[in-house]
Structure formats: structure tokens, C-alpha cells
Design a protein around this motif. Structure first.
Motif, PDB file in Angstrom:
ATOM      1  N   TYR A 136      -9.367 -38.379   3.727  1.00  0.00           N
ATOM      2  CA  TYR A 136      -9.404 -39.610   2.935  1.00  0.00           C
ATOM      3  C   TYR A 136     -10.539 -39.568   1.906  1.00  0.00           C
ATOM      4  O   TYR A 136     -10.385 -40.037   0.776  1.00  0.00           O
ATOM      5  N   ALA A 191     -10.103 -39.742  -2.161  1.00  0.00           N
ATOM      6  CA  ALA A 191     -10.762 -40.787  -2.945  1.00  0.00           C
ATOM      7  C   ALA A 191     -11.648 -40.188  -4.036  1.00  0.00           C
ATOM      8  O   ALA A 191     -11.706 -40.701  -5.159  1.00  0.00           O
ATOM      9  N   ARG A 207      -9.302 -45.037   6.269  1.00  0.00           N
ATOM     10  CA  ARG A 207      -9.027 -44.977   4.830  1.00  0.00           C
ATOM     11  C   ARG A 207      -9.965 -45.917   4.072  1.00  0.00           C
ATOM     12  O   ARG A 207     -10.570 -45.540   3.056  1.00  0.00           O
ATOM     13  N   GLU A 229     -12.934 -44.929   1.322  1.00  0.00           N
ATOM     14  CA  GLU A 229     -12.937 -45.453  -0.047  1.00  0.00           C
ATOM     15  C   GLU A 229     -14.231 -46.202  -0.357  1.00  0.00           C
ATOM     16  O   GLU A 229     -14.770 -46.098  -1.466  1.00  0.00           O
TER      17      GLU A 229
END
Length: 325
Positions: free
Chosen positions: A90, A94, A288, A292
Motif C-alpha cells: 500500500y 501511494a 490502506r 496513505e
């Protein structure tokens, strides 16, 4: 212009001169280091970059993409679909959307962190050597545990509150004799403390009814102990496959049924937990969203004011926890 000072705008020549003086090298050497020349010996490169960081300089971002170091544990310690593996994916995704460069540095070669220029660090790591090195860098660092909240930005799930959440869930299902097989670190001990708190709040004596086991020893022995103690439920937190191993030991070696004889709760391993037999009920962190947020923080290039962001976990209820009520 090759570089810029964080607090003062200086000329390129002035920057090179200051860094060169501090590192005790020529300005040409500093220039070659800033431009990633392969002609510079590693020890000299480390000395120049350390001097630049101490002075608050960094190569000008306007003429290149930001470079982020992702520090993680060695690959032999990670599990496909596990916490570290999933969070890493993830984070990389990102960063790619921000057009940032990412270099993965594992803890077994952490010294490489000082040999290249980075604009920030995201850490999924635990070793003290790693923490000490990151403390020395004049860089924004994002960490995924609140044990370093006074040193780095932190995006985390509160371990004690997670344990309390799990304790309340199992107690609500009618379980009173509960085992926890936890890691022997800051997070693992705080998870156990949270379960203990939930039991006290429910009027259950944790000294008699909570079995404290660790994953530092044999899981075979831990499973035998929880069965002998008459536990009706076991929580196996952590970021690896221990819950799945414990489930196999309970069913295949001990001949017990899940959840009819013993309920089992683990941590979510996406793409793995749901395919166990029975499908494993788990506690899941919002990986996730955490990734981020970490990327958003590190890309802002701000480390004077530390951010501490708590992310709640959620329960994924499948078929491995029985309702005894």
C-alpha cells in the motif's frame, strides 16, 4: 542550483562550501555526492550526506522527484499477505501516485540509509539499531507504533485499546477463561493489558481467568497449556501466521474442534484468513488508510511538529469464535 537550506536561502556555492568544510572534503566532491556520482567512495558519501543533514541542507526538490526510504524487516521475516507485506504494498502504491521514488532498505542493511540522500523515511521496523539511526537523521520519519511518538510522526492502532476491544468481544460471546498468545514487545504486552482491563471491567478476575502466553517459545507447548487450563477462547494477535499455526495445532495435533471446543481469534492476513477451515475471525487494522496517511505526512516534509494519528481496528467476524451465551 544544486541544493537549498531548509531555513535560509543560500547560493549554490555557499551551500557547497559549508558542507565541504564540515565534511572536510572539496566542493567538487560535495557536488558529485549531491548528483549521485558513483565515483565517490561509500565512506566519503556518508560523511558528506551527514554534514549536509546536520546543516539542514538537501538537494533541491524542484529539479527531481522526492526520494523516500521505506525501512522494513528482512524478507525472510515477512509473510505473504501479512501485516508488513500488505502495508509495504500500500505504501509503494501511494508513493507511486505522488511520483515519488522509493528505496526499500531492510533492517539487516540499515547502514545503507546513511549512504544515499532521502527526503523522508517510512518505517515498518522494530530493531533498536534502526530507531537510533533514524533519530540521528534530520528527516521526517513516519512510524507505525506509538512507542516512538515523541521522536517520529506516528500512524498507529492503539494496542491497549485493541486488547480491550477484543476482551469485550470475547466476553460478550460468553467466554470467561481466555488465553492470549502474544509477542514479547511493547505492542504485544499492551494488547494483553487491554484484555486484562476488559476482564476487570466485566467483573472477571484476570489473575485466575486470563492465561498469559507468549510466542517466544514453542507454540505446541502454548496450545497444550491453554487446553489443559480449560480455556474456551484464545486470541493470537500479531502480524504473522501464528494464529493459523495455532489453529492447525488445536485441530490436527490436539484433536479439538474450532470453534466447538476452543474459539480462535487472530489478526487479519488478507487473502489468507478467510480461506482457513473454519474461516478465521480476525482483528484488522486499516492498512490502506494508514499507508496513505503515512505517505501524505512524509511528502509534506515537515518534522518540526510531530503528528500522532490513531486509527481504530475493526472486527471481521467469520466462523472461528463460538457464542456461548
Amino acid at each position: 542550483m544544486i541544493g537549498t537550506k531548509v531555513k535560509n536561502n543560500g547560493s549554490s556555492a555557499g551551500i557547497l562550501a559549508q558542507v565541504a568544510t564540515r565534511a572536510q572534503v572539496s566542493q567538487g566532491t560535495v557536488s558529485r555526492v549531491f548528483n549521485n556520482s558513483e565515483l565517490i567512495p561509500p565512506k566519503t558519501r556518508v560523511r558528506v550526506l551527514s554534514a549536509a543533514r546536520e546543516l539542514g541542507f538537501r538537494p533541491r526538490v524542484g529539479v527531481r522527484n522526492k526520494q523516500i526510504a521505506l525501512v522494513t524487516e528482512p524478507p525472510q521475516n515477512t509473510v505473504m499477505g501479512g501485516y508488513v507485506n500488505t502495508l509495504t504494498q500500500y505504501i509503494c502504491f501511494a508513493l507511486s501516485r505522488c511520483n515519488a521514488g522509493v528505496t526499500m532498505i531492510t533492517e539487516d542493511r540499515i547502514s545503507a540509509l546513511a549512504e544515499s540522500w532521502f527526503d523522508g523515511v517510512i518505517g515498518i521496523a522494530w530493531q533498536e539499531e534502526t530507531i537510533e539511526l533514524l533519530k540521528e537523521l534530520n528527516l521526517p520519519v513516519v512510524w507505525f507504533c506509538d512507542d516512538q511518538a515523541g521522536r517520529f510522526h506516528t500512524v498507529y492502532s492503539d494496542a491497549c485499546e485493541t486488547g480491550r476491544f477484543v476482551g469485550n468481544y470475547l466476553i460478550g460471546k460468553g467466554h470467561r477463561k481466555i488465553a492470549v498468545i502474544h509477542q514479547v514487545d511493547y505492542t504485544g504486552c499492551n494488547r494483553l493489558a487491554g484484555v486484562r482491563q476488559a476482564m476487570r471491567e466485566a467483573g472477571i478476575d484476570p489473575e485466575r481467568m486470563l492465561l498469559d502466553l507468549t510466542d517466544a517459545g514453542s507454540l505446541h507447548l502454548a496450545v497444550k497449556q491453554l487446553i489443559d487450563a480449560g480455556c474456551t477462547a484464545v486470541w493470537v494477535p500479531g502480524e504473522d501466521m501464528n494464529a493459523i499455526k495455532v489453529g492447525w495445532l488445536i485441530q490436527e495435533l490436539a484433536g479439538k474442534r474450532i470453534p466447538e471446543d476452543i474459539s480462535l481469534l487472530g489478526s487479519e492476513n488478507p487473502g489468507i484468513s478467510e480461506f482457513q477451515r473454519p474461516a478465521l475471525s480476525t482483528v484488522a487494522a486499516p492498512l490502506r488508510e494508514m499507508a496513505e496517511l503515512a505517505v501524505e505526512i512524509v511528502m509534506k516534509d515537515e518534522h518540526a511538529v510531530l503528528q500522532k494519528i490513531e486509527m481504530p481496528v475493526r472486527l471481521i467476524e467469520r466462523n472461528s469464535v463460538a457464542n456461548l451465551e
